[in-house]
Design an enzyme around this catalytic site. Structure first.
Site, PDB file in Angstrom:
ATOM      1  N   GLU A   1      41.000  37.314  38.959  1.00 41.36           N
ATOM      2  CA  GLU A   1      42.035  37.135  39.965  1.00 41.36           C
ATOM      3  C   GLU A   1      42.560  35.716  39.770  1.00 41.36           C
ATOM      4  O   GLU A   1      42.005  34.750  40.297  1.00 41.36           O
ATOM      5  CB  GLU A   1      41.472  37.304  41.376  1.00 41.36           C
ATOM      6  CG  GLU A   1      42.576  37.314  42.430  1.00 41.36           C
ATOM      7  CD  GLU A   1      42.248  36.514  43.684  1.00 41.36           C
ATOM      8  OE1 GLU A   1      43.023  36.583  44.631  1.00 41.36           O
ATOM      9  OE2 GLU A   1      41.235  35.796  43.697  1.00 41.36           O
TER      10      GLU A   1
ATOM     11  N   ASP B   1      36.609  36.368  41.540  1.00 40.01           N
ATOM     12  CA  ASP B   1      37.496  35.932  42.613  1.00 40.01           C
ATOM     13  C   ASP B   1      37.916  34.476  42.443  1.00 40.01           C
ATOM     14  O   ASP B   1      37.156  33.644  41.943  1.00 40.01           O
ATOM     15  CB  ASP B   1      36.763  36.098  43.949  1.00 40.01           C
ATOM     16  CG  ASP B   1      37.611  35.692  45.133  1.00 40.01           C
ATOM     17  OD1 ASP B   1      38.648  36.344  45.358  1.00 40.01           O
ATOM     18  OD2 ASP B   1      37.254  34.719  45.825  1.00 40.01           O
TER      19      ASP B   1
END
Length: 744
Positions: free
Chosen positions: A478, A425
């Protein structure tokens, strides 16, 4: 001499031995501030061969020492010291012993924690200090084990700047004076073995920080935790997990290769299903295995991706502010139950990807923040160490021990729980020192640049180690910027990820779809631009949770037009997505067109499936997954330019797009999408082969809730050249519809 007389002699001599303890030492023990308990407590051999035995048991009434192998035999009655709670005896010799302790509430028989030797090996300590220990989950934290044949729990925690650390829990009435830990120099790791403690015990660490402040912290390497709002760590059950997924693991590399179809169903565990609706309890891991796995299998997805299930204090963070990087959340069951869930997914042929957060952590006082009274896990300067957008601390990846902590966390999930991939993330926030910061509020790197060199080194090392130690596992970034080489090999200067989320495709195409069809011709480039850079990285096309929260509305609610047109738009959009190069990811609820924006506090709106339009959309996604998995042309050459060919990319006036997808064996599929509500008759498209082309899929089929306009099952190609091909088709394009054709 009899046992009783020997015991009396020992207690008589103890009164004089009490004076050997310095007043400052006694005061430190009494106040729970002593940083070197093994120097005072436990057995200490004297020059004449005798032994002084001291034990620190605040609140005890009396203590006897007896042989471990002959507990009926008395070695000594320990004498009360001038310091209440400190008991002392002088023995002629020492042998393995137990303490018989009388408390106001009863008696206890236990081994002396201070009678055990060093616990962690020098190699472990060296690797921790170097940041290269790849199994911290088996080294630090709390581990039920036997030491010298005695069952108990070994505790270890890294807190190099703490003045004192102790273990606290129900077993010692949360008294930080009772179980003071031993510091191992120079690593800064504190350790203690507490005999007869068992799995399930709740504990924390009680520290006196570098500045003298008293701190109570959860274990950073806990393998199990109490469910929030409780903050205790839990001694995990060491029982081995029985795995049945050998066949899956043997074929995982092929299933997750660049030529394999990968369709990911992203979900938040706490809100996928709830007992009794919105106000009920979330499903636990066993209940999820019984309901989620059949659903995902029926829908044809190859993988599930779980929003972070690492323990996190605030449910509203959805797991993206975790505190326990080694423990599955206690909200949904035990670590063994989570492992059994993963195992059941694998047996059913479903891969499991976890979202993992090495970018930042929350400021909760029981967590990592200023763990030992200093900025231990985070950068010390707020321009480096505090994330303004999320009010969180930023990991100091330039510190070897922190680098190793996160590296070991990633390996823990992949190895211990057989996870098939980690989606990392917020990579962009890690890569740039000035991410979301104004001028003058960030600190450049040593060369004066904006790049976070420590993060770059960490991500490269992480990806290399994962690919070395867990072959076939995926690392997914990401990363929302144009950082070059995210999926390029480290040997070529890249970051070494396997895939990257294509955030540009997602933003462009959703922006296009929100336009009224009357104006889409002015935004045509938003649907074609992704092919300009489609092969610069290996991409996942994500329609994720972030696109259906924070006022953005649900996916179907963002589609323009009346209710029929909204469904038609979404069917056409998903068809374009499933036939565009890149792996697919769809967030739960989007597969049947949930109208409400997603909320973590309620389950998704399953009741909508009683309505034909929503059931039809769900059927469309299921059929798209079937086509995607069974037609090699739709996945075999996802990462190669010759797997895709534009036929029509410039018909902005009609808002029509058409392309070919090619397999290795020259298998071909034609995809045509009409993004207007008009039926287009006799639309001519060049194709590479003559003969009949069958219509394999039509998003406007009445099976999906459409108007059933199409090409009667197929069209014969004429030998009229068009669009650079020797043959052509004349097609009827359904309104707000997409068709897929293949030569027979």
């Amino acid at each position: 001499m009899s046992d009783n007389r020997r015991a009396e002699s020992a207690t008589t001599q103890a009164t004089t031995l009490d004076r050997e303890i310095d007043d400052h030492v006694a005061q430190a023990l009494g106040e729970g501030r002593h940083g070197d308990p093994f120097a005072v407590l436990g057995p200490h051999e004297q020059p004449d061969g005798s032994v002084i035995l001291r034990t620190w048991l605040p609140g005890a009434i009396g203590v006897e020492v007896r042989p471990r192998e002959a507990p009926d035999r008395l070695l000594a009655r320990l004498e009360r010291s001038r310091l209440p709670g400190l008991f002392v005896a002088h023995l002629d010799y020492i042998e393995p012993y137990v303490l018989h302790v009388r408390w106001p509430w009863g008696e206890e028989v236990v081994e002396d924690p201070y009678s055990f030797d060093l616990l962690l090996g020098e190699l472990d300590l060296y690797l921790i200090g170097e940041g290269t220990h790849r199994r911290l989950g088996g080294c630090l934290g709390a581990h039920a084990m036997s030491v010298e044949g005695i069952p108990g729990v070994r505790f270890a925690v890294w807190a190099p700047n703490a003045q004192r650390v102790s273990v606290i829990g129900d077993f010692n009435q949360w008294d930080g004076r009772r179980h003071l830990m031993r510091r191992r120099h120079p690593s800064g790791v504190w350790e203690l073995f507490i005999p007869r403690l068992a799995p399930g015990a709740i504990y924390q660490f009680d520290l006196i920080g570098a500045d003298g402040q008293w701190l109570r912290k959860a274990d950073p390497v806990a393998l199990a935790t109490q469910p929030p709002p409780l903050t205790g760590s839990v001694v995990a059950d060491p029982a081995s997990i029985e795995w049945h997924d050998a066949d899956w693991l043997a074929t995982r590399s092929k299933r997750q290769s660049t030529e394999a179809p990968v369709a990911i169903y992203e979900l938040h565990v706490g809100s996928w299903r709830r007992h009794g609706g919105d106000d009920g309890e979330s499903y636990n891991w066993q209940e999820l295995a019984e309901s989620l796995i059949p659903y995902v299998s029926e829908m044809g997805f190859t993988h599930i991706e779980l929003l972070p299930i690492m323990e996190h204090p605030f449910g509203g963070s959805w797991g993206y502010q975790p505190l326990s990087q080694f423990a599955p959340s206690g909200r949904f069951g035990s670590p063994q139950a989570f492992a059994a869930f993963v195992d059941a997914c694998h047996v059913a042929g479903i891969g499991v990807i976890l979202d993992w957060v090495p970018a930042h952590f929350p400021t909760d006082p029981h967590g990592l923040a200023r763990f030992d009274g200093t900025a231990l896990y985070e950068y010390s300067h707020p321009y480096e160490g505090f994330h303004q957008d999320w009010n969180t601390y930023i990991y100091n990846l330039g510190r070897r021990e922190v680098h190793g902590f996160l590296l070991s966390s990633a390996l823990h999930w992949l190895r211990e729980f057989h996870i098939d991939g980690l989606r990392v993330d917020a990579v962009a926030s890690m890569l740039y020192r000035n991410y979301s910061r104004r001028d003058g509020e960030w600190i450049p790197n040593r060369y004066g640049g904006q790049e976070n060199l420590e993060t770059i080194d960490f991500l490269r090392h992480l990806n290399e180690v994962v690919h070395e130690e867990v072959p076939g596992a995926l690392m997914i970034a990401e990363e929302s910027t144009a950082w070059p080489g995210v999926t390029a090999p480290v040997s070529e200067g890249g970051l070494g990820f396997d895939w990257k989320w294509n955030m540009g495709w997602m933003h462009d195409t959703l922006s296009y779809m929100q336009q009224d069809p009357l104006y889409r011709s002015y935004h045509h480039h938003q649907m074609t631009f992704s092919m300009v850079y489609a092969y610069s990285e290996r991409f996942v096309l994500p329609i994720s949770h972030d696109e259906v929260v924070h006022g953005k509305g649900s996916l179907i609610a963002r589609m323009p037009g009346d209710r029929w047109q909204q469904f038609a738009n979404l069917r056409a959009y998903l068809t374009a997505m499933w036939t565009h190069p890149g792996r697919k990811l769809l967030f739960m609820g989007c597969e049947f067109g949930q109208w409400q924006e997603w909320s973590h506090d309620r389950e998704i709106d399953w009741w909508l499936l009683s309505e034909a339009g929503h059931a039809g959309l769900q059927r469309l996604v299921r059929e798209l997954n079937l086509l995607y998995r069974t037609l090699p042309a739709l996945h075999e050459q996802d990462d190669r330019p010759h797997g895709f060919e534009w036929i029509v990319g410039d018909d902005a006036q009609n808002s029509v797009l058409a392309w070919l997808r090619w397999s290795h064996e020259e298998g071909v599929a034609l995809v045509v999408v009409n993004f207007t509500p008009r039926v287009l008759e006799d639309y001519t498209l060049g194709v590479p082969r003559e003969g009949r082309w069958s219509e394999r899929f039509n998003s406007d089929s009445e099976l999906y809730g459409g108007s059933n306009i199409g090409n009667g099952g197929g069209v014969v190609a004429s030998q009229t050249a068009s669009h650079g091909h020797p043959c052509s088709l004349k097609l009827t394009l359904p309104p707000l519809g997409a068709v897929i054709l293949m030569p027979e």
